[in-house]
Design a protein around this motif. Sequence first.
Motif, PDB file in Angstrom:
ATOM      1  N   GLY A 319       0.820  -1.207   0.000  1.00 21.00           N
ATOM      2  CA  GLY A 319       0.000   0.000   0.000  1.00 21.00           C
ATOM      3  C   GLY A 319       0.852   1.254   0.000  1.00 21.00           C
ATOM      4  O   GLY A 319       0.468   2.290  -0.553  1.00 21.00           O
ATOM      5  N   CYS A 320       2.034   1.164   0.591  1.00 21.99           N
ATOM      6  CA  CYS A 320       2.964   2.291   0.607  1.00 21.99           C
ATOM      7  C   CYS A 320       3.584   2.533  -0.762  1.00 21.99           C
ATOM      8  O   CYS A 320       3.971   3.664  -1.086  1.00 21.99           O
ATOM      9  N   PHE A 321       3.675   1.482  -1.590  1.00 25.51           N
ATOM     10  CA  PHE A 321       4.273   1.628  -2.913  1.00 25.51           C
ATOM     11  C   PHE A 321       3.567   2.710  -3.731  1.00 25.51           C
ATOM     12  O   PHE A 321       4.197   3.470  -4.451  1.00 25.51           O
ATOM     13  N   ALA A 322       2.239   2.743  -3.643  1.00 25.17           N
ATOM     14  CA  ALA A 322       1.487   3.719  -4.428  1.00 25.17           C
ATOM     15  C   ALA A 322       1.821   5.152  -4.020  1.00 25.17           C
ATOM     16  O   ALA A 322       1.690   6.073  -4.826  1.00 25.17           O
ATOM     17  N   ILE A 323       2.269   5.341  -2.788  1.00 31.62           N
ATOM     18  CA  ILE A 323       2.588   6.684  -2.301  1.00 31.62           C
ATOM     19  C   ILE A 323       3.924   7.165  -2.863  1.00 31.62           C
ATOM     20  O   ILE A 323       4.008   8.232  -3.471  1.00 31.62           O
ATOM     21  N   PHE A 324       4.998   6.379  -2.643  1.00 31.17           N
ATOM     22  CA  PHE A 324       6.316   6.859  -3.059  1.00 31.17           C
ATOM     23  C   PHE A 324       6.609   6.587  -4.532  1.00 31.17           C
ATOM     24  O   PHE A 324       7.449   7.245  -5.136  1.00 31.17           O
ATOM     25  N   MET A 325       5.897   5.633  -5.125  1.00 31.50           N
ATOM     26  CA  MET A 325       6.186   5.267  -6.504  1.00 31.50           C
ATOM     27  C   MET A 325       5.301   6.008  -7.506  1.00 31.50           C
ATOM     28  O   MET A 325       5.646   6.133  -8.672  1.00 31.50           O
ATOM     29  N   VAL A 326       4.147   6.517  -7.033  1.00 25.42           N
ATOM     30  CA  VAL A 326       3.227   7.177  -7.950  1.00 25.42           C
ATOM     31  C   VAL A 326       2.763   8.537  -7.429  1.00 25.42           C
ATOM     32  O   VAL A 326       2.987   9.564  -8.066  1.00 25.42           O
ATOM     33  N   ALA A 327       2.082   8.555  -6.271  1.00 27.07           N
ATOM     34  CA  ALA A 327       1.420   9.783  -5.827  1.00 27.07           C
ATOM     35  C   ALA A 327       2.395  10.938  -5.611  1.00 27.07           C
ATOM     36  O   ALA A 327       2.198  12.036  -6.142  1.00 27.07           O
ATOM     37  N   ILE A 328       3.447  10.721  -4.834  1.00 25.95           N
ATOM     38  CA  ILE A 328       4.390  11.805  -4.543  1.00 25.95           C
ATOM     39  C   ILE A 328       5.095  12.303  -5.805  1.00 25.95           C
ATOM     40  O   ILE A 328       5.109  13.512  -6.063  1.00 25.95           O
ATOM     41  N   PRO A 329       5.680  11.423  -6.636  1.00 27.45           N
ATOM     42  CA  PRO A 329       6.314  11.948  -7.851  1.00 27.45           C
ATOM     43  C   PRO A 329       5.324  12.588  -8.816  1.00 27.45           C
ATOM     44  O   PRO A 329       5.639  13.610  -9.435  1.00 27.45           O
TER      45      PRO A 329
END
Length: 408
Positions: A319-329
């Motif tokens: 679930g954290c992957f979507a944050i640092f891999m997609v949402a933040i960038p």
Amino acid sequence: MKINTYENRLLAVLFLGFGFVFFDRLALSFLFPFVAKDLDLNNSHLGMLSSVLALAWAISGITLGAYADRKDSKKYILILSVIGFTVCSALSGMVTSFLSLLFFRALMGIAEGPVLPISQSLLVAASAPKRRGLNVGIVNATAPGLIGAVLAPPILIWLATEYGWRSAFYATIIPGLVIAALMLLVVRNKHVHADVDMGHSIGNKGDIKALLKNRNVVLCVLIACFYISWFITIVSFTPTYLMEVKGFTPETMGNVMTSLGFAWAIWGFLIPGLSDRFGRKPTLIFFTVIATCCPMVLLYVDDASTMLPLIFLTYTGLGCFAIFMVAIPAETVSSTQVATALGLIMGVGEIVGGFVTPVLAGFAADAYGLDIVMWIAAGGSVIALLLSFMLTETAPVKVGKPVALATP
């Protein structure tokens, strides 16, 4: 067609597409105990098979992600990628040696590489700001969790048990071609983006050097290296670990892997959805702490009935992957650079976490026993946690009016 209608249709087809990427990618992990007996393979072979796919995936994701950003349409690159990895997965059932299996896994990695950056760049463009984290989480984590880790273990293990592991690979070609056809019907040929209100300038399309000057992008690249180490180590070695070290039957092993899949699927949308409300950074930090406990559960819990709920509660990292891999960038860079940024983060992360780490873990397992792989996984999530504290917050709810990323 209204934006919300297209957003939901696109979400559905990309959910199926990226979910099936992981059905194919993880198939070898679930089938390895069967394949190993037939082809006389060991843990080092498993590590190398995981690594060559990750390396090919990484190089392809970086290069084709940047290439896609330079094109007005990403649709047909995506469709060809889906057809390509589907065919390579099916051909894996024809192998007669380690080298031939290695070759087809490398080809499959090349085909799979651009699927995530292209899919997510299309989805970010089509998503309403208040749903951006939720949508990317559904595709980035819930889809591979549900399709690749919940449905895949019982289906593949049953096929391997009843009809042989080769038939399990052959069966993957039908859903893959169906998904490619759905993409042809649903995905729009062109997407138009507008950057406003957050000071983003329209950057040069596919300019990787410019991205490396961005603090959040560099941090997300580093976090990906260590978080993917956590993920790939767990998912690659856990089936073999449970059967060889814990003494579980194939069916019990499949149940544990299914529990991992349910956790992956549910946390996959809950965590990025929470980040829409509470911010990307605090959500990432909190759930990474919990994710570090997952390999410890596998290491120290011997009873399957106790392991199942604990695995579900601690397998939060996807679930954290979507944050640092997609949402933040995606919220940091220009919309003309989203696929490039996502390909870079995923690609470099795959090289370190998906290529280097499994090889080292495989050799370490043969030298010191399979317990060592769980410590390697835990170490990866701890380093990712420390790096997360240095991120700059990007969530619209925390920083003000969001970028408008509109699809006509």
